[in-house]
Design an enzyme around this catalytic site. Structure first.
Site, mmCIF file in Angstrom:
data_model
loop_
_atom_site.group_PDB
_atom_site.id
_atom_site.type_symbol
_atom_site.label_atom_id
_atom_site.label_comp_id
_atom_site.label_asym_id
_atom_site.label_seq_id
_atom_site.Cartn_x
_atom_site.Cartn_y
_atom_site.Cartn_z
ATOM 1 N N GLU A 17 0.798 -1.269 -0.024
ATOM 2 C CA GLU A 17 -0.035 0.162 0.128
ATOM 3 C C GLU A 17 1.083 1.311 -0.155
ATOM 4 O O GLU A 17 0.562 2.238 -0.568
ATOM 5 C CB GLU A 17 -0.971 0.024 1.254
ATOM 6 C CG GLU A 17 -1.853 -0.980 1.369
ATOM 7 C CD GLU A 17 -1.504 -2.184 1.956
ATOM 8 O OE1 GLU A 17 -0.356 -2.870 1.727
ATOM 9 O OE2 GLU A 17 -2.396 -3.091 2.550
ATOM 10 N N ASN A 117 19.711 -6.715 1.865
ATOM 11 C CA ASN A 117 19.263 -5.944 0.298
ATOM 12 C C ASN A 117 18.481 -4.759 0.471
ATOM 13 O O ASN A 117 17.924 -4.357 -0.365
ATOM 14 C CB ASN A 117 18.578 -7.097 -0.440
ATOM 15 C CG ASN A 117 18.821 -7.234 -1.684
ATOM 16 O OD1 ASN A 117 19.512 -6.501 -2.185
ATOM 17 N ND2 ASN A 117 18.403 -7.867 -2.633
ATOM 18 N N HIS A 642 30.288 -12.284 -15.353
ATOM 19 C CA HIS A 642 30.053 -10.752 -15.014
ATOM 20 C C HIS A 642 29.655 -10.490 -13.743
ATOM 21 O O HIS A 642 28.973 -11.174 -12.973
ATOM 22 C CB HIS A 642 28.829 -10.478 -15.946
ATOM 23 C CG HIS A 642 28.350 -9.022 -15.996
ATOM 24 N ND1 HIS A 642 28.958 -8.072 -15.878
ATOM 25 C CD2 HIS A 642 27.155 -8.690 -14.951
ATOM 26 C CE1 HIS A 642 28.193 -6.776 -15.814
ATOM 27 N NE2 HIS A 642 27.357 -7.395 -15.135
ATOM 28 N N HIS A 695 23.168 2.647 -16.758
ATOM 29 C CA HIS A 695 22.181 3.335 -15.950
ATOM 30 C C HIS A 695 21.712 4.495 -16.352
ATOM 31 O O HIS A 695 20.825 4.867 -16.071
ATOM 32 C CB HIS A 695 22.676 3.348 -14.716
ATOM 33 C CG HIS A 695 23.369 1.786 -14.191
ATOM 34 N ND1 HIS A 695 24.450 1.507 -14.129
ATOM 35 C CD2 HIS A 695 22.706 0.776 -13.442
ATOM 36 C CE1 HIS A 695 24.621 0.385 -13.671
ATOM 37 N NE2 HIS A 695 23.583 -0.050 -13.251
HETATM 38 N N1 GLN Z 1 23.037 -11.090 -17.999
HETATM 39 C C1 GLN Z 1 22.495 -10.068 -17.092
HETATM 40 C C2 GLN Z 1 21.817 -8.622 -17.880
HETATM 41 O O1 GLN Z 1 22.376 -8.612 -18.758
HETATM 42 C C3 GLN Z 1 23.335 -9.567 -16.020
HETATM 43 C C4 GLN Z 1 22.480 -8.673 -15.057
HETATM 44 C C5 GLN Z 1 23.201 -8.070 -13.956
HETATM 45 O O2 GLN Z 1 24.627 -8.145 -14.008
HETATM 46 N N2 GLN Z 1 22.608 -7.636 -13.091
HETATM 47 O O3 GLN Z 1 20.925 -8.506 -17.631
HETATM 48 ZN ZN ZN Z 2 25.629 -6.196 -14.123
#
Ligand code: GLN
Ligand code: ZN
Length: 767
Positions: A17, A117, A642, A695
């Protein structure tokens, strides 16, 4: 009588909410009064829940319109000067400008709250900071509860943790110089509580559970020597780890109570028992505030019986930490498997658990025999359930050997083989996995989930998206392609849904920051992969192109870190099971002809324990499970990983030990600072430092990318460099994505040409 309390309750509401009210307010669709009304209802509902569960206190001050640290900054009057707001007249709109930025100012920085988190807004302090007081919302909320005649226990983050978590933009400025003024403000706040007849205030000092330098330990002594004598009883709350190493110091402070986390650090009880001064209350955090399992009530009661005899009224019963980190209530779960549901306790159910424990201790177990027996039965059912223990998995886990964590050859050899077989140019270009998740893609997934379109229709539409992504990448001239992840809503959920041992809730929302909530999946049983998860999709994508198609998986540590994890075996064991499932997937991808496979571990660093002394153990098993997931393949097969939110210079040896052939990392925002770390450490394998920040919608110029790459070449040999954005592109639109990637490819080509000329002229030098 042992008393019961909680450290805090989730504020978002069982149906989010607060989120919807906030967002309506931000869009200008509702006014401040409407938002305040929703907030008031939520607070009152949550206090009622605490009272009807029989708790001795209701906790007030855990509510926040965005974040509790921002609320505290607003209460203290310590707002970033750059906004030019007057603290005492701060409006809700201005409060949200601090949190979200406005046209003139970027938002206050946000960062993770310890190892959770949840993200808080970092106080910005400096030599101009005064704590002259700000908004009265905290007191208004207390008065609201007092007006209902509730037994109010207010909570605030304590002064040392507040200061410890703050930052300054002034070089050479020592935050600790603000301590005296800060303590004076807290004293004034406590005085206001005293005047209201408040008996106890809870001051949260989770910083006490960190490794602290001496000046911060001194700060505790100074702060609480002052605050302990304000006429309100202070309950000093520690959580998330042990504070036993500071027990002697704390025992000397004139505080009236201390809360300790016995879920995360049960071993600290004996230390506290030994040093606790006679009048001090001990609040024991025995119900897990970070996880969602029903507690073993009888075991907890038994473990507290002697303590109850020793402490009598001085024993309080509580969850380990604020319940902010778990969903609100199981009531809203109608689809969850009935057995799994019976094993769980969300925030509301945890309130009842507290009450049962206290009654068992106060009135004897027979008084609550029925509830204890129900908890026993749920626990027994969970332990013996065939859904929890899967013999196939047990057998596989038992057969794990050390060589399963090693590739056939070392990196140097693999690298030569891969160069011959993959035939990539210097500075190969690639992306991190996801491409823009367009409205059409979201609609397709939603329609399929609702059953509005059939499986075949869905498959065709997803395949069409894959084809589009492949053609665009070919046109851009990228070297290693991806399928684009159109079928994935979330990188953990997508795999969790296909694995046995995972469950999903409908409403298990947990606040991540502001209005953003996440719904972590639940790992309740042994992890088993009944069939391949990504092979069809990846094989299809590869069939569309002559170029290399990179398989895309989520790694075991990230799967673990972003889920609620079973508490009946070590996290490392669950991670190993996840690793075995991913290992099979990697093998199947290889068999299907996929020669480059990426195993994402963006949450690898997040898993680090709060205490440095616990790091080695974590890193050891985390590296091992990653390697187990990655090492079943032939030398020819190239494994990528990654990671984002970098800042991992302090764990570089472990990153290197993961032995991925290629790591792609986020670096663009820290202007390659991070790479210096990789350079100094002499990171042995290949690296793709993110060359632009995904971003932001800003399109980086060819020159900017080339400059970054040239910088990178200074610390990492060019033959080991990859060229890629710093994360997945799913939050972006296609126009900026294509423009940015075109520039990225051009920059890579320009640099390749330059390096080739340099190489030529070098070889032309005689001798
Ligand atoms: N393979 C994912 C993407 O490209 C990696 C996302 C991430 O690193 N949070 O969205
Ligand atoms: Zn990432």
């Amino acid at each position: 009588m042992a008393r019961t309390h909680i450290l805090g309750f989730p504020r978002v509401g069982a149906h989010r909410e607060l989120k919807f009210a906030q967002e309506a307010f931000w869009r200008g669709e509702s006014d401040e009064a409407a938002l305040r009304g929703v907030a008031k209802d939520l607070r009152n509902r949550h206090w009622t829940l605490q009272r009807s569960a029989g708790l001795d206190f209701v906790t007030v001050g855990d509510f926040a319109y965005y974040d509790q640290m921002l609320n505290l900054s607003a209460l203290l009057g310590a707002l970033p000067a750059r906004f030019g707001f007057t603290p005492s007249t701060l409006t809700l709109s201005q409060y949200y400008e601090l949190a979200r930025g406005n046209t003139a100012q970027p938002a206050m920085e946000m960062t993770k709250w310890f190892d959770t988190n949840y993200h808080y807004l970092v106080p910005e302090l400096g030599s101009q900071t005064t704590f002259d007081g700000g908004v009265d919302w905290f007191f208004d909320e207390i008065d609201e509860a007092l007006a209902r005649n509730l037994p109010v226990k207010p909570v605030l983050v304590g002064p040392v943790t507040y200061l410890y978590l703050s930052k300054t933009h002034e070089s050479g400025f020592d935050r600790l110089s603000l301590l005296p003024a800060l303590i004076a403000r807290y004293a004034a706040i406590l005085e206001q509580l005293r005047r209201r007849g408040i008996e106890w205030v809870q001051l949260d000092e989770p910083a006490l559970c960190l490794d602290l330098e001496p000046q911060w330990l001194d700060a505790f002594a100074i702060a609480y020597d002052n605050l302990g004598a304000c006429g309100v009883n202070v309950m000093l709350a520690t959580y998330f780890d042990t504070a036993a190493d500071k027990a002697r110091l704390v025992a000397k402070l004139p505080v009236h109570g201390i809360h300790i986390d016995l879920v995360r650090a049960p071993q600290q009880l004996d230390v506290w028992r030994a040093v606790l001064p006679a009048p001090t209350v001990l609040s024991v955090g025995v119900i897990d505030g970070r996880n969602i399992w029903r507690a073993d009530l009888r075991k907890i009661v038994r473990s507290l019986e002697t303590l109850k005899t020793e402490l009598g009224d001085r024993l309080w019963i509580a969850p380990s930490c604020s319940l902010l980190h778990v969903p609100v209530s199981l009531e809203a779960e109608r689809k969850l498997d009935a057995s799994v549901k019976s094993w769980l306790a969300f925030a509301t159910e945890k309130l009842s658990e507290l009450n049962v424990i206290a009654r068992a201790l106060n009135d004897g177990q027979p008084a609550v025999e029925q509830q204890l027996a129900a908890a026993d039965a749920a626990l027994d059912a969970r332990r013996s359930s065939g859904a929890v223990v899967n013999p196939l998995v047990q057998k596989r886990v038992g057969a794990v050997t050390d060589d399963m964590a090693e590739r056939k050859s070392g990196f140097a050899e693999r690298n030569i083989i891969q160069r011959q077989s993959l035939r990539l140019p210097a500075l190969p270009t690639t992306t991190i996995g996801s491409f823009p998740q367009t409205p059409a893609i979201r609609q397709t997934r939603a329609a399929f989930k609702r059953g509005d379109i059939g499986a075949l229709d869905y498959l065709e539409r997803i395949r069409a998206e894959i084809e589009t992504a492949v053609r665009r990448q070919e046109a851009l001239g990228l070297d290693v392609l991806v399928h684009g992840e159109a079928e994935r809503n979330d990188m953990v959920e997508y795999f969790g849904e296909q694995l046995w041992g995972y469950a999903f809730t409908e409403n298990g929302w947990v606040q991540s920051y502001g209005s953003r909530c996440v719904k972590p999946p639940i790992i309740y049983g042994d992890i088993y992969r009944p069939e391949p998860m990504t092979v069809d999709t990846t094989r299809y994508a590869q069939s569309l192109t002559e170029r290399l198609m990179k398989g895309m998986l989520t790694g075991p540590v990230t799967m673990l870190q972003w889920s609620f994890v079973r508490d009946d075996q070590p996290r490392s064991t669950t991670a190993l099971q996840l690793a075995l499932a991913i290992r099979s997937e990697v093998s199947d991808l290889e068999k299907a002809g996929i020669r480059v496979i990426q195993i994402d571990e963006p949450a690898f660093r997040e898993g680090l324990p709060l205490r440095k002394s616990d790091w080695a153990h974590y890193l050891e098993w985390a590296v091992r499970v990653f390697k187990i997931s990655a090492s079943a393949v032939a030398d020819e097969t190239q494994i990528h990983t990654h990671m984002c939110y970098s800042e991992f210079n302090d764990i570089l040896p472990s990153i290197a030990a993961m032995d991925a052939d290629v790591i792609t990392i986020e670096t663009s925002r820290s202007a390659m600072e991070l790479l210096d770390g990789f350079g100094e450490f002499d990171y042995p394998n290949e690296i793709g430092p993110g060359v632009y920040d995904i971003h932001s919608p800003r399109v980086p110029s060819v020159e900017a990318i080339q400059r970054l790459l040239e910088r990178a070449c200074e610390v990492i040999p060019a033959e080991r460099l990859w060229v890629n954005p710093d994360c997945g592109l799913k939050t972006r639109g296609w126009p900026e994505t294509e423009a940015a990637l075109a520039n990225m490819v051009e920059a890579a080509k320009a640099l390749r040409a330059k390096l080739a000329i340099e190489a030529l002229s070098e070889s032309a030098v005689p001798g």
